[in-house]
Design an enzyme around this catalytic site. Structure first.
Site, PDB file in Angstrom:
ATOM      1  N   ASP A  73      52.320  38.301  38.451  1.00 57.94           N
ATOM      2  CA  ASP A  73      53.023  37.885  39.668  1.00 57.94           C
ATOM      3  C   ASP A  73      52.176  38.068  40.908  1.00 57.94           C
ATOM      4  OD1 ASP A  73      53.369  40.714  39.138  1.00 57.94           O
ATOM      5  OD2 ASP A  73      54.750  40.774  40.843  1.00 57.94           O
ATOM      6  N   HIS A 115      47.838  40.033  50.199  1.00 59.48           N
ATOM      7  CA  HIS A 115      49.178  40.149  50.769  1.00 59.48           C
ATOM      8  C   HIS A 115      49.303  39.475  52.139  1.00 59.48           C
ATOM      9  CE1 HIS A 115      50.862  43.647  48.136  1.00 59.48           C
ATOM     10  NE2 HIS A 115      50.016  42.883  47.461  1.00 59.48           N
ATOM     11  N   GLU A 124      54.966  43.392  39.147  1.00 65.08           N
ATOM     12  CA  GLU A 124      54.324  44.569  39.733  1.00 65.08           C
ATOM     13  C   GLU A 124      54.533  44.636  41.231  1.00 65.08           C
ATOM     14  OE1 GLU A 124      51.130  46.947  41.640  1.00 65.08           O
ATOM     15  OE2 GLU A 124      51.583  44.816  41.866  1.00 65.08           O
ATOM     16  N   ASP A 132      44.463  39.377  44.010  1.00 71.04           N
ATOM     17  CA  ASP A 132      45.505  40.297  43.556  1.00 71.04           C
ATOM     18  C   ASP A 132      46.591  39.539  42.800  1.00 71.04           C
ATOM     19  OD1 ASP A 132      47.280  42.405  43.252  1.00 71.04           O
ATOM     20  OD2 ASP A 132      47.895  42.439  45.349  1.00 71.04           O
TER      21      ASP A 132
END
Length: 600
Positions: free
Chosen positions: A190, A570, A257, A223
């Site tokens: 994810d 992010h 996660e 990520d």
């Protein structure tokens, strides 16, 4: 990676101007000598010093480093023991051949497409998703599984795949010797959501997987699809060469996660424990640290622990009424003063022996040539001197990022109160997020926060309850209430610290060094220094503690002069350098081959 920075990377300050007066005089300089010989000696020293200064200006000799060597070298190994390079022996030819393949333009194009294609399949996870099978947002992982099946055919035809809770992926590569503990490699499928309001701020569309000739762009490129695809790329490449492991390899890929792993890694952990049992794996490697330039040295930082976690809900209640007749302090006003008191009294970080950040600091002092002499000297003495430890702590804590990694932190992240402008609020609450230092505990944080607000509870005449226990005001009239509680019931103790004196850590360290050297055609043990660190946030490994004591959060990501967060993790413009991704594939292949020949 769930809202967390990389293990600490400190920027190197400018070195102070070199002071020739600091040069130590040779022992014989103070001995009585005939005048003429003394003059000759002085002239000789002047000539030598002038030559060294000239060479220093040409970057041939580093006088500052020469001066510090006498302080560092004698105890460097004691301060920060280093493993030797570990390369495959039985499979040496295979490893070298794979290295040549990984360096080819053909493989580079293939690897870029593997990762770019994965980015083009959006797999966003969201807070408070319902159970799998009920919340349709989980269904995005179906197309991603189809992509993996198409892209890595040998992995899917050779390894045994078990789907856990529908979308969790566990691949088992059976080893020839079932008595050997398998290696566990983890990653997550994810990615954090892309804010629709920021799409036009991306240099390339967030799910394009665009390659601009240097970097691969898009959400998850760093990520953590780079880790997942990097692992699968390594396994597929080994299978293409006909490699059959002696030691088994297990791949575990969660799917939530970024939202605490409640449905993914949590379920995978139960499956692995029921299938393999406790302490069944040689070691576990998951996302986390990488390597970067720090104080003039190249430092790799595998995270050997994670901070703990606690969200404290601070709730105040008091009588309501019409706002035209207000009390001296409304519920919101009282809450505000409580929160101001929180921020005026932060946790005091302490650099303690036996903690990962102490060890990391010692490694920097031992091997990073650009670390200030004052810190280097204090840390060397700190091994045995409490006074020197406090001196080192004082200097190190001037770095805000390092300060956050060493101690328990607090951040007021949520607040709510009031329903209408002419109605006095009867309730107001806030949530204070804590990341708990590795040498602290959930109970210690609860005790600290409870004591912190006691005087204010008395000042505002509030009946005070903290974490289920009455603190003040029991059976006594009170104006209102103050209640502290675990906001979501998700408190987490700091992770167990994985040992750094174990053969498994030496295996990982030697693999890091071998990969770094091979990618740059270098030889030697000291081209890169391995220094243990921590994760300030939490990964899926929070569910895997019982599987092995050797848990390392490290994916060999080259962060250059910054951290992995510099790659847009992010936020907008997430990307990864293609060369760094190729080196990650080399790392996973080398780790599998080294572990296959490992014997404690």
């Amino acid at each position: 990676m769930a809202s967390q920075p990389q293990p600490i990377t400190m920027s190197a300050p400018k070195l102070p101007a070199y002071d020739e007066k600091q040069l130590p005089l040779p022992a014989y300089a103070s001995e009585p000598v005939p005048q003429k010989k003394g003059r000759t000696l002085v002239k000789g020293l002047v000539i030598v010093f002038a030559l060294l200064t000239c060479l220093h200006s040409l970057n041939v000799v580093n006088l500052r480093l020469c001066w510090s060597e006498g302080v560092v070298d004698a105890s460097a190994e004691a301060q920060c023991p280093q493993a030797s390079v570990v390369v495959p022996e039985k499979n040496s030819a295979l490893w070298k051949s794979l290295g040549n393949t990984f360096d080819s333009d053909t493989f580079k194009a293939r690897a870029i497409e593997w990762l770019g294609g994965a980015v083009r399949v959006p797999t966003q996870s969201y807070d408070k998703m319902g159970p799998v099978g009920e919340d349709p947002r989980w269904e995005v992982f179906g197309p991603f599984h189809d992509y993996l099946l198409k892209s890595f055919p040998l992995v899917h035809s050779t390894l045994q795949l078990t789907k856990v809770n529908t979308y969790g992926l566990v691949y088992a590569w059976k080893g020839a010797d079932e008595s050997l503990k398998p290696v566990l490699l983890a990653a997550h499928q994810d990615v954090v959501p892309v804010n629709p309001d920021t799409v036009d701020k991306w240099d390339h569309p967030p799910f394009s997987g665009h390659f601009d000739g240097k970097r691969i762009w898009g959400r998850g490129s760093s990520d953590d699809k780079s880790g997942l695809i990097g692992t699968l790329s390594a396994v597929e490449s080994l299978l293409e060469r006909g490699f059959q492991p002696t030691r088994g390899v297990v791949l575990a890929f969660g799917f939530d996660e970024e939202v605490s792993g409640l449905h993914g890694a949590s379920s995978i952990s139960e499956y692995l424990l029921s299938t393999y049992g406790e302490n069944a794996f040689l070691l576990l490697v998951d996302e986390g640290g990488g390597f970067a330039q720090e104080y003039g040295g190249v430092i790799a930082t595998p995270a050997i622990a994670e901070k703990g976690y606690l969200d404290v809900r601070v709730e105040v209640t008091s009588p309501g009424g019409h706002s035209s007749v207000p009390p001296s302090h409304t519920t919101i006003g009282i809450l505000s003063q409580l929160l101001v008191h929180y921020e005026a009294n932060p946790y005091e970080p302490r650099l303690s022996r036996g903690t990962p950040m102490y060890w990391k600091s010692q490694c920097l002092a031992a091997y990073a040539p650009g670390i200030p002499y004052k810190i280097r000297k204090a840390l060397k003495k700190a091994v045995h001197s409490d006074k020197a430890l406090r001196e080192a702590e004082k200097e190190l804590l001037k770095d805000p990022l390092l300060r956050a990694f060493i101690g328990t932190t607090q951040a007021i992240d949520l607040i709510n109160g009031g329903v209408k402008t002419n109605a006095l609020p009867e309730q107001a609450w806030a949530v204070v997020n804590h990341r708990i230092a590795t040498d602290s505990s959930v109970d210690a944080v609860k005790e600290h926060d409870t004591a912190l607000l006691k005087s204010l509870a008395q000042e505002f005449n509030l009946s005070y309850t903290a974490f289920g226990s009455q603190v003040t005001g029991e059976n006594a009239p009170a104006y209102g209430t103050l209640t502290l509680s675990d906001a979501w019931g998700a408190a987490l103790e700091p992770a167990p610290i994985s040992p750094i004196d174990a053969p498994e850590y030496a295996l990982l360290s030697g693999t890091i060094k071998a990969t770094y050297n091979a990618h740059r055609e270098l030889d030697g043990d000291d081209n890169i220094i391995v220094a243990p660190g921590i994760m300030s946030g939490n990964t899926d490994t929070r569910y895997y503690w019982a599987l092995t004591p050797h848990i390392y959060r490290y994916n060999h990501h080259n962060s250059g002069n910054g951290t992995a967060l510099s790659d847009g993790v992010h936020t907008i413009n997430e990307s990864i350098d293609a060369d760094a991704f190729l080196e990650m594939i080399k790392f996973f292949a080398t780790l599998i081959l080294n572990a296959d020949e490992f014997s404690a």
